[in-house]
Write an enzyme that holds these catalytic residues in place. Structure first.
Site, PDB file in Angstrom:
ATOM      1  N   GLU A 149      73.915  85.527  18.525  1.00  0.00           N
ATOM      2  CA  GLU A 149      74.465  85.959  17.236  1.00  0.00           C
ATOM      3  C   GLU A 149      75.319  84.848  16.643  1.00  0.00           C
ATOM      4  O   GLU A 149      75.945  84.066  17.362  1.00  0.00           O
ATOM      5  CB  GLU A 149      75.268  87.250  17.402  1.00  0.00           C
ATOM      6  CG  GLU A 149      76.394  87.216  18.436  1.00  0.00           C
ATOM      7  CD  GLU A 149      77.689  86.650  17.900  1.00  0.00           C
ATOM      8  OE1 GLU A 149      77.827  86.514  16.677  1.00  0.00           O
ATOM      9  OE2 GLU A 149      78.558  86.315  18.726  1.00  0.00           O
ATOM     10  N   CYS A 261      85.707  83.835  20.205  1.00  0.00           N
ATOM     11  CA  CYS A 261      84.546  82.947  20.343  1.00  0.00           C
ATOM     12  C   CYS A 261      84.914  81.495  20.614  1.00  0.00           C
ATOM     13  O   CYS A 261      84.567  80.951  21.661  1.00  0.00           O
ATOM     14  CB  CYS A 261      83.673  83.040  19.097  1.00  0.00           C
ATOM     15  SG  CYS A 261      82.888  84.651  18.878  1.00  0.00           S
TER      16      CYS A 261
END
Length: 431
Positions: A149, A261
């Site tokens: 993603e 992230c």
């Protein structure tokens, strides 16, 4: 198409809702019954613009369901996504315990051919491990696909519905065709569906986040050099960003990056490269610069005030970026910790992250109901997150509320000229 998504965290929930929005029948699986009850009521465990409305709408139209029954969901699906967490070990490596456990459960539930998709951010080689594990556990045919993603928190729904690209790591034509059919409606405007081997797809996710983090740390160092020589980082940023080889994105300096992230993926990439004999020196530097930048800003307060003991510091912004309630690795956390160590009082406000901050800090800081309440009696304001509502406040009201009109702007949302006109003492980054 019938889809199963294992995991209702950030990635799994956005994935499931967006696939349902396009007409697929999606079942999201989670072990947490309390969480499932909330989701069935349309209550989101995260803040993401547009997500709650989408989940409610697709549940109402019976395209989206939430369950604990993995076996039933897998047996009914043609494509099964693994979207569970990959928490970080102390050495920086990704913990694949959940991914591999889910892969084993899927294998035991299979009743025919399935495409099993790694959606979690996983180290290079994970698809091969999943393929080997499932192959040992079942005689049914299957394919394993890597489909990383590329969602920005605060714009995840839009990013999924209108992607820059879709990356698919796949080893056979049957799975390739099914993944093309699934994603074709999202790429009608010309965004490419990029097909490659699984290892390349897995690495593309880490490489994308690493290069964006590198740009941020580089510009933070440029800003620090600007402060040494009296240059203006805004002018430098515009000059280099106008070069088509460079471009303007991710060139804004500040007090460091955070989130779920960038920090985690950098550590993981450093670790799995190191495990295979390669020292990723650039990313080690990116990491060091970022950690230093988060606390460097405190030195400006110390130079201005001397001792911070018994000073009241207002803080605007707690989440690591606007439009999210996520405080993982947020620069506000080390800032607050340093202020508390210096025995300062902290009065903080964030439009979304207040419940998260309360879990982190408890009663160590005061959490205000609005931005102006945080300013009452403050010796200074520190801006840690660039929420839009902070960009054009009532400066006269701010001066009235604050003990002294001093702003430390960690996101450069104001200009020195503007602050001079408003009669504030003003410190920013690289200017």
């Amino acid at each position: 198409m019938k889809i199963a998504v294992v995991g209702t965290g950030y990635v799994g929930l956005v994935l499931g809702a967006c696939l349902a929005e396009n007409g697929n029948d999606v079942t999201c699986i989670d072990k947490d019954e309390a969480k499932l009850k909330q989701l069935r009521r349309g209550v989101m465990p995260i803040y993401e613009p547009g997500l709650e409305e989408m989940v409610r709408r697709n549940q109402k139209e019976h395209r989206l369901a939430f369950t604990k029954d993995l076996r039933k969901a897998v047996r009914e699906a043609s494509i099964v996504f693994i979207a569970v967490g990959t928490p970080q070990h102390e050495d920086g490596s990704a913990d694949l315990t959940h991914v591999l456990a889910v892969a084993r459960d899927i294998a035991h539930a299979m009743n025919g051919y399935k495409v099993i998709v790694d959606k979690s951010t996983v180290p290079v080689g994970t698809a091969a491990r999943v393929r080997e594990l499932i192959g040992r556990e079942t005689d049914h045919p299957f394919s394993v696909v890597s489909n990383p993603e590329f969602l920005k928190q605060g714009a995840a729904v839009e990013d999924f519905l209108k992607p820059d690209r879709v990356v698919i790591g796949v080893e056979d034509d049957r799975a390739k065709g099914m993944m093309f059919d699934l994603y074709a409606p999202f790429t009608r405007t010309g965004a490419p569906i990029m097909v490659m081997d699984c290892a390349s797809a897995e690495l593309s996710k880490y490489a994308a986040n690493a290069i964006l983090a590198t740009r941020i740390s580089f510009m933070n160092e440029v800003a620090n050099v600007c402060e040494v020589f009296g240059a203006n980082v805004d002018q430098v940023r515009k000059a280099i960003g106008s070069d088509r080889r460079i471009g303007p994105s991710f060139l804004f300096p500040g007090i460091g990056f955070g989130g779920s992230c960038f920090p985690k993926d950098i550590k993981a990439l450093i670790k799995f490269a190191d495990d295979h004999g390669y020292d990723f020196q650039t990313l080690r530097a990116v990491e060091r610069v970022n950690e230093a930048q988060k606390v460097r800003f405190i030195s400006k307060l110390e130079r201005h005030f001397g001792a911070l003991k018994n000073r009241t510091i207002a803080l605007w912004g707690l989440s690591f970026k606007p439009r999210t309630d996520d405080m993982r690795e947020a620069p506000a956390i080390p800032l607050i910790n340093r202020l508390l160590q210096a025995r300062a009082r902290v009065q903080a406000y964030d439009p979304q992250a207040e419940p998260v901050a309360r879990r982190i800090f408890g009663k160590k800081i005061t959490l205000a109901d609005n931005s102006y309440s945080a300013l009452k009696g403050a010796d200074a304001l520190v801006i840690a997150t660039e929420w839009n509502e902070f960009r054009e406040p009532d400066f006269n009201r701010m001066r009235t509320l604050m003990k002294s009109p001093v702003i430390f702007d960690g996101r450069n949302i104001y200009t020195p000229e503007q602050m001079k006109a408003q009669k504030f003492t003003y410190y920013s980054v690289g200017r």
